[in-house]
Scaffold this motif. Structure first.
Motif, PDB file in Angstrom:
ATOM      1  N   ALA A  48       0.812  -1.338   0.026  1.00 39.31           N
ATOM      2  CA  ALA A  48       0.110  -0.132   0.000  1.00 39.31           C
ATOM      3  C   ALA A  48       0.669   1.142  -0.010  1.00 39.31           C
ATOM      4  O   ALA A  48       0.639   2.236  -0.646  1.00 39.31           O
ATOM      5  N   ALA A  87      -5.864   0.486   2.656  1.00 40.44           N
ATOM      6  CA  ALA A  87      -5.580  -0.485   1.650  1.00 40.44           C
ATOM      7  C   ALA A  87      -4.809  -1.619   2.350  1.00 40.44           C
ATOM      8  O   ALA A  87      -4.741  -2.711   1.509  1.00 40.44           O
ATOM      9  N   HIS A  95      -4.312  -5.937  -4.541  1.00 37.97           N
ATOM     10  CA  HIS A  95      -2.848  -5.295  -4.350  1.00 37.97           C
ATOM     11  C   HIS A  95      -1.984  -5.380  -5.684  1.00 37.97           C
ATOM     12  O   HIS A  95      -1.476  -4.511  -6.005  1.00 37.97           O
TER      13      HIS A  95
END
Length: 246
Positions: A48, A87, A95
């Protein structure tokens, strides 16, 4: 010392991005929730963060191309941290998609820069586009190792290690002179001329990893002062500015 130039940086960025996307492509849902090499962060947090800095640098260039400026992260440091936490828990497929999209955006932005455009001012550290490119190169290369997927600092290139020596000279405490002596290569001195001298010898990548606050992977480091063995010296924090390498 090997010098990275605006002509060579885009290829370095592409190679570093390919490493990160390649690692992310191997992760399962369980893999992304596993701990990374950064304390308190999962691999999902690192991924993230990589997405965040790639998008942040891309928008620096996008605004700069229009003669405008914008802060590095939307919402500043707090905004950065919130985005990472939001995230981090994504599934592996999310991802992968986010990493690929953000890195492609950044590579496209840097790939479009020509000539004097590398000197265009951006907000990041009060620098220019070239500084932003170097920062992204550091982020991708270092965090690829932080993902804990079998790739360590021993994979870092000589140009990258020598760039870290230059960038991380700010970590040498005042009154100290660090003489970095990579095995088989010329020495590099960082710090205060005439200051207390400490020689750090070992493999090039181990010295760079230590300066970057990462675990040397080849176990070759040795510190000496006045010809006597000493403990590796303490380092100052990461250079002032947005703490991009955690």
């Amino acid at each position: 010392m090997t010098t990275i130039t605006p002509e060579t940086l885009p290829d370095e960025l592409r190679r570093a991005a390919d490493v990160v996307t390649g690692i992310a492509a191997t992760f399962s849902d369980a893999d992304v929730t596993a701990p990374s090499k950064l304390p308190g962060w999962s691999r999902g947090h690192v991924l993230a963060h990589i997405c965040g800095i790639a998008n942040a640098m891309a928008r620096q260039l996008e605004y700069a191309s229009r003669g405008a400026s914008i802060e590095l992260y939307d919402g500043g440091t707090d905004g950065r941290n919130r985005a990472i936490e939001m995230a981090a828990g994504h599934k592996a497929a999310e991802h992968r998609a986010d990493v690929e999209a953000s890195l492609e955006r950044a590579l496209r932005a840097f790939g479009a820069v020509e000539g004097e455009g590398w000197k265009t001012p951006i907000t990041y550290r009060g620098g220019a586009v070239f500084d932003g490119g170097l920062a992204l190169w550091r982020e991708l290369t270092i965090h690829a190792c932080d993902l804990g997927a079998g790739r360590g600092p021993e994979t870092w290139s000589r140009p990258f290690c020598e760039h870290l020596f230059d960038f991380l000279a700010a970590r040498v405490p005042e009154g100290k002179l660090f003489v970095l002596q990579p095995l088989g290569l010329p020495a590099t001195s960082l710090g205060t001329a005439g200051g207390e001298s400490i020689v750090i010898s070992g493999m090039l990548t181990d010295i760079a990893a230590w300066l970057a606050g990462r675990e040397p992977s080849l176990g070759s480091l040795r510190a000496t002062a006045a010809a006597d063995g000493v403990e590796l010296p303490a380092l100052l924090p990461w250079p002032a500015g947005v703490p991009l390498a955690k």
